[in-house]
Structures are given as C-alpha cells and as structure tokens.
Write an enzyme that holds these catalytic residues in place. Structure first.
Site: not given
Ligand code: XIL
Length: 377
Positions: A259, A289, A223, A182, A287
């Site tokens: 996401h 969802d 990422n 990020e 990641e």
């Molecule tokens: C999130 C976790 O799921 C949570 O449990 C934590 O509190 C915060 O981080 N992008 C990412 C992940 O790269 O590491 C993040 O994970 C979600 C967004």
C-alpha cells in the site's frame, strides 16, 4: 539487488504456474486459461490474436495478476464484473473471508459471499488468494467481547476451530492463504493484540500447522505492510520466518501488501522480496495501491505512474514472485478515501470505470517484460 536468472528457469517456472492452475481449477477453462478467446473483448481494430488485458500480458511472463473483489458488486454492477473477469487471473476477497463475515455469531457460518467469489473465479479461470485467517482487525464482536475473560487454552481452541473450519470449507479451491496478517509493529516488535497477549508468539506456528492439516495443497503465506522497505519490521518478519522454517512449520510464502503513498516514496521492494525468496519461499505482492493527496497534481500523477511500474517490475524481476494483486478495481470503491482522509486516486480505473494512465503503465510494463530480448525471468 537480485541477480538476474537465466531465461531457462523462467520458462520452467511459467509451465509450473499454469500446470498448478490446471490442478485446482474445477472447470474446463484450464487448457488455455489466459487465452484471448476465453476472456474479454478485443478493442475495435485489434487483430484477433492480440490480447492486451493485464491477465494475458502477465501470463507471457508466467505471472498471475489479481484484484481484491467486492463481492456485492459481482453480477450487480456490469462494468465492475466485466473488468474483474477480463483483466485478472487471480482474485482476493476484499472482506468476505475475514472472521467477522465468516462467523458473525459463534458457531453460525456465513460462507455464501465467499463461495460466490470462488464460483466466479472458477468460471473465469482465475485462482483465489484466501484472505485472511488470523488478524487483529475485523474479528467478530462475540470474540472481542469475550476474549479478555478466556483462558489461553480456550482462546487457542477457538482459533484452531476457526482455521480448521474455514480452510476445510474451501479445501482444494484456494491457491494461496494469508494465514497470519500484520502480526508486527513498524518497529519490529510483536503487535499487542489478543493473539500475542494471550498466546505469546506460538500462535503463528500453530496457525500454519492447523491450516496445513486442513488443506495440505494450499500455499500458506504470512502477509504484512511496510515490509516492502528495508528496516526493523522487514527484519523482524525475516527472523520470524527463518525461525518457523527451522522449526519445520509449513510456511510457503510471504505477501507484501504494497500500500504505497506518493508522499513516502518508492520502497526497495525488489531487494526485500529477493531476500525472502532466497530463503526458498514464494513471494507475492498482495494488496498494491498507490494513493496520493487529492486533487492529484501532474507531479503526483508522474510519481504514481513510476511507483506502479516499479512495484510490478520488482515482482517481475524476482523469480519467486508468483502473483501481483491490486487492492480493488476502481477509485470509487477503494478503501483509501475512508481510511486516509484527503487521499485517493489509488487504483487503475476511475470511479466511472475509465482506465487511468496507471492502467496503461502496467500494460506497458508487462509488454516490455514479455518482449525483452534478455528476459530476466
Ligand atoms: C480493508 C478493506 O479494503 C476494507 O473494505 C475494510 O473496511 C477494511 O479492510 N490490509 C489488509 C486488508 O490486509 O484486509 C485491508 O482491507 C486493508 C489493509
């Protein structure tokens, strides 16, 4: 959109994926790492040769399917642990490889929770995605407290030590590392964090070089989120990656967090991933969802199903998309409700560990990909 590769490269790629797993998984499950007999139960009445777990179905297309794991639940929550072992062929630490967990006080390392995940993965024939080495979030408080008073050289030395210590600790056990996470804003400008403020953009190339020195065989990824959509952010990451390649920086792949939210619609993930793949890079969905406002309406449920199948299909259609990881297992422990108030239902199992329609959608998508007469990968 991407061109359709012929079936021959698809077969070659599948063998490579399995051979790679055999190379780094330490225990004797590698001869048939995704076989039905090694993983999980057969539902009553199923013929013994049939295995409809996600990992087995994905293996038919040469794809690794993964989940982010909450290591506190491994071994303590049976339903959670069973799903984690049976359904997935790669795992990611949801939190325990982040800097605040790994080095809570300067010079004191806490590798135990992540070691537990690596051991679990090896027992279950799973590969590990390391997440993440350089990020603006979940930094230890000793670092954020002193960052402003450090010189650039001091901060660079701290970052180098962090990367080299962590990557060396897990050397040979990590398939893909999210080296930098990020680093850009949605408008394509560099994120204004301690790294860019003190070190300019050079820290990104440095981070990849240091990680490569510490574990030359790990695949090193950049990422990010929202690069699933074409636009300023995706363009900025693309330009950065091209520059890194031109400088000979050891970058192997780009991770698309994916996401998604029903209110923003389906991204053109296949198109954006293919663009990066065409640079000679691996890609991965890292990641995934699909959240929505609660309670879920029938229309939102339909949209979620469609967005899940399109995300997975995009990965299946991009030959260099090597893994599809979901950010959690059940809605009860998803990061979504606490991060996006009023939203949820983003995962494949409900908070009682019952598989949802989204689970069947992914099964069906994988079944169709494996059985299609004119395979595209
Ligand atoms: C999130 C976790 O799921 C949570 O449990 C934590 O509190 C915060 O981080 N992008 C990412 C992940 O790269 O590491 C993040 O994970 C979600 C967004």
């Amino acid at each position: 959109m991407s061109s359709a590769p012929s079936p021959a490269p698809a077969r070659r790629r599948r063998r490579r994926a399995i051979a790679f797993g055999a190379g780094i998984v330490a225990v004797g499950v590698v001869a048939a790492p995704l076989a039905a007999s090694a993983h999980g139960h057969q539902p009553p009445g199923h013929p013994s040769t049939q295995d409809d777990t996600l990992r087995s179905l994905a293996a038919s297309s040469g794809l690794r399917i993964g989940a982010a794991i909450n290591t506190d639940k491994l071994g303590t929550d049976d339903a959670y642990t069973t799903i984690a072992a049976d359904q997935f062929s790669t795992v990611s630490p949801e939190n325990v490889m982040k800097w605040d967990t790994i080095e809570p006080t300067q010079g004191t390392y806490n590798f135990a929770p992540a070691d537990k995940l690596v051991a679990f993965a090896q027992q279950n024939g799973q590969l590990v995605r390391g997440h993440t080495l350089v990020w603006h979030n979940q930094l230890p408080s000793w670092l954020t407290a002193e960052a402003a008073s450090l010189s650039a050289d001091q901060l660079r030395a701290i970052l180098k030590k962090h990367i080299q210590t962590e990557v060396s600790h897990f050397k040979g056990k990590i398939w893909q590392w999210d080296v930098v996470n990020e680093a850009f804003n949605d408008d394509g400008t560099p994120r204004d964090d301690i790294w860019s403020q003190k070190l300019g953009d050079g820290y990104i190339a440095d981070a990849f070089r240091w990680a490569h020195q510490a574990d030359p065989k790990a695949k090193l990824f950049y990422n990010d989120y929202n690069i699933e959509y074409t636009g300023a952010k995706s363009d900025a990451v693309y330009a950065m990656v091209k520059k890194l390649q031109a400088q000979g920086v050891p970058i192997d792949g780009v991770g698309f967090q994916d996401h998604l939210d029903t209110q923003y619609g389906t991204p053109n993930l296949q198109e954006t991933m293919q663009k990066f793949a065409d640079l000679g890079l691996d890609t991965a969905v890292t990641e995934a969802d699909v959240r929505t406002t609660l309670p879920v309406t029938a229309v939102e449920q339909t949209a979620q199903n469609s967005m899940w199948s399109q995300s997975l299909a995009a990965c299946l259609l991009v030959k260099r998309c090597i893994s599809f990881t979901i950010w959690g297992i059940d809605d009860g422990s998803s990061w979504v409700p606490s991060t996006f108030p009023g939203e949820g239902a983003a995962l494949l199992w409900d908070d009682q560990y019952q598989p949802k329609a989204q689970f069947s959608v992914l099964q069906q998508t994988l079944e169709l990909a494996a059985g299609a007469p004119h395979r595209t990968r």
